[in-house]
Design a protein around this motif. Structure first.
Motif, mmCIF file in Angstrom:
data_model
loop_
_atom_site.group_PDB
_atom_site.id
_atom_site.type_symbol
_atom_site.label_atom_id
_atom_site.label_comp_id
_atom_site.label_asym_id
_atom_site.label_seq_id
_atom_site.Cartn_x
_atom_site.Cartn_y
_atom_site.Cartn_z
ATOM 1 N N VAL A 32 19.140 -0.835 10.212
ATOM 2 C CA VAL A 32 18.028 -1.826 10.284
ATOM 3 C C VAL A 32 16.786 -1.057 9.746
ATOM 4 O O VAL A 32 16.509 -0.142 10.521
ATOM 5 N N VAL A 33 16.324 -1.503 8.678
ATOM 6 C CA VAL A 33 15.128 -0.912 8.148
ATOM 7 C C VAL A 33 14.072 -1.926 7.871
ATOM 8 O O VAL A 33 13.943 -3.047 7.598
ATOM 9 N N ARG A 34 12.794 -1.515 8.083
ATOM 10 C CA ARG A 34 11.347 -2.451 7.779
ATOM 11 C C ARG A 34 10.510 -1.342 7.304
ATOM 12 O O ARG A 34 10.606 -0.062 7.465
ATOM 13 N N CYS A 35 9.472 -2.002 6.641
ATOM 14 C CA CYS A 35 8.240 -1.341 6.323
ATOM 15 C C CYS A 35 7.379 -0.696 7.371
ATOM 16 O O CYS A 35 7.308 -1.508 8.634
ATOM 17 N N HIS A 36 6.964 0.381 7.282
ATOM 18 C CA HIS A 36 6.025 0.970 8.404
ATOM 19 C C HIS A 36 4.857 0.307 8.593
ATOM 20 O O HIS A 36 4.143 -0.055 7.549
ATOM 21 N N THR A 37 4.523 0.228 9.710
ATOM 22 C CA THR A 37 3.087 -0.667 9.981
ATOM 23 C C THR A 37 2.617 -0.166 11.467
ATOM 24 O O THR A 37 3.546 0.201 12.541
ATOM 25 N N ASP A 42 0.687 -1.278 -0.074
ATOM 26 C CA ASP A 42 0.031 -0.165 -0.059
ATOM 27 C C ASP A 42 0.795 1.262 0.135
ATOM 28 O O ASP A 42 0.347 2.486 0.404
ATOM 29 N N GLY A 43 2.182 1.221 -0.623
ATOM 30 C CA GLY A 43 2.807 2.221 -0.419
ATOM 31 C C GLY A 43 3.317 2.875 0.580
ATOM 32 O O GLY A 43 3.755 3.988 0.732
ATOM 33 N N MET A 44 3.482 2.088 1.850
ATOM 34 C CA MET A 44 3.639 2.548 3.016
ATOM 35 C C MET A 44 5.216 2.854 3.070
ATOM 36 O O MET A 44 6.053 2.276 2.472
ATOM 37 N N PRO A 45 5.638 3.839 3.817
ATOM 38 C CA PRO A 45 7.004 4.206 3.794
ATOM 39 C C PRO A 45 8.042 3.237 4.474
ATOM 40 O O PRO A 45 7.534 2.422 5.237
ATOM 41 N N THR A 46 9.112 3.444 4.545
ATOM 42 C CA THR A 46 10.081 2.390 5.442
ATOM 43 C C THR A 46 10.429 3.357 6.817
ATOM 44 O O THR A 46 10.452 4.395 6.740
ATOM 45 N N ASP A 47 10.825 2.531 7.633
ATOM 46 C CA ASP A 47 11.152 3.150 8.847
ATOM 47 C C ASP A 47 12.729 2.596 9.229
ATOM 48 O O ASP A 47 12.974 1.398 9.069
ATOM 49 N N VAL A 48 13.442 3.654 9.726
ATOM 50 C CA VAL A 48 14.904 2.954 10.206
ATOM 51 C C VAL A 48 14.708 2.513 11.758
ATOM 52 O O VAL A 48 14.509 3.787 12.484
ATOM 53 N N VAL A 49 14.824 1.547 11.947
ATOM 54 C CA VAL A 49 14.443 1.079 13.367
ATOM 55 C C VAL A 49 15.757 1.060 14.347
ATOM 56 O O VAL A 49 15.777 1.683 15.400
#
Length: 200
Positions: A105-110, A80-87
């Motif tokens: 460490v990066v993952r999709c925002h949720t 759904d075009g969600m941004p990424t988060d730098v954890v």
């Protein structure tokens, strides 16, 4: 047999007239040097030797800022075009080239759940003012791993990598874990797994 100092050397016993002539010659040389001394040389300060390089004061180089992960684009296929988060992020000279890198460490925002993470090393942009570039991928998001205790010790990256023993294990609760280190050796990063307790 080694001779004592002065024994058998020519002109050891020189007449006084020889010393007088030598002193006169040295006086002439000193006078000649005084005549060619630069006009701006102040008394008591010897002129710089001809041809000797002048020492320039070197100003310390300005510190180089590590790559900014917020300016980078990561290869994550977020729904759904969600941004990424730098954890997590750490910065340091990981490869010993004198310039800092940033490991993230990066993952999709949720809003709910725990999506898989990727681990990347960012280096300086190819052109000034450009975005940081991904130098290497240490953990791929498609491997469905989660990362904990991410840190930098010296020039070694360390983390706990979490995974799943089967597809039946819920994404919230990985049941496998293993410590990993990554070090720059020669021309690449090498993954060093810790003791195999629960192997990812």
């Amino acid at each position: 047999m080694q001779q004592s100092a002065g024994q058998g050397l020519p002109h050891t016993r020189t007449r006084g007239v020889h010393w007088i002539s030598t002193a006169a010659a040295l006086g002439a040389v000193v006078a000649a040097v005084a005549l060619v001394q630069p006009a701006d040389a102040s008394p008591g300060k010897p002129a710089a030797a001809a041809g000797s390089p002048r020492r320039c004061r070197r100003h310390p180089a300005a510190p180089v800022a590590p790559p900014d992960p917020d300016a980078a684009t990561f290869p994550l296929n977020c729904a759904d075009g969600m941004p990424t988060d730098v954890v997590s992020k750490v910065s340091g000279d990981l490869d010993g080239d004198g310039r800092p890198e940033t490991a993230v460490v990066v993952r999709c925002h949720t809003e709910t759940g725990t999506p898989p993470s990727g681990v990347y090393v960012l280096s300086a942009p190819k052109t000034p003012g450009g975005p940081p570039r991904i130098a290497v991928t240490l953990v791929k998001p498609e491997d469905n791993r989660q990362i904990g205790n991410f840190r930098l010790e010296g020039r070694t990256l360390k983390a706990t990598v979490l995974g799943f023993s089967s597809d039946q294990v819920p994404q919230c609760c990985p049941d496998l874990s293993r410590s990993y280190s990554w070090e720059w050796r020669g021309d690449r990063y090498v993954a060093l797994p810790g003791p195999a307790g629960n192997t990812v």
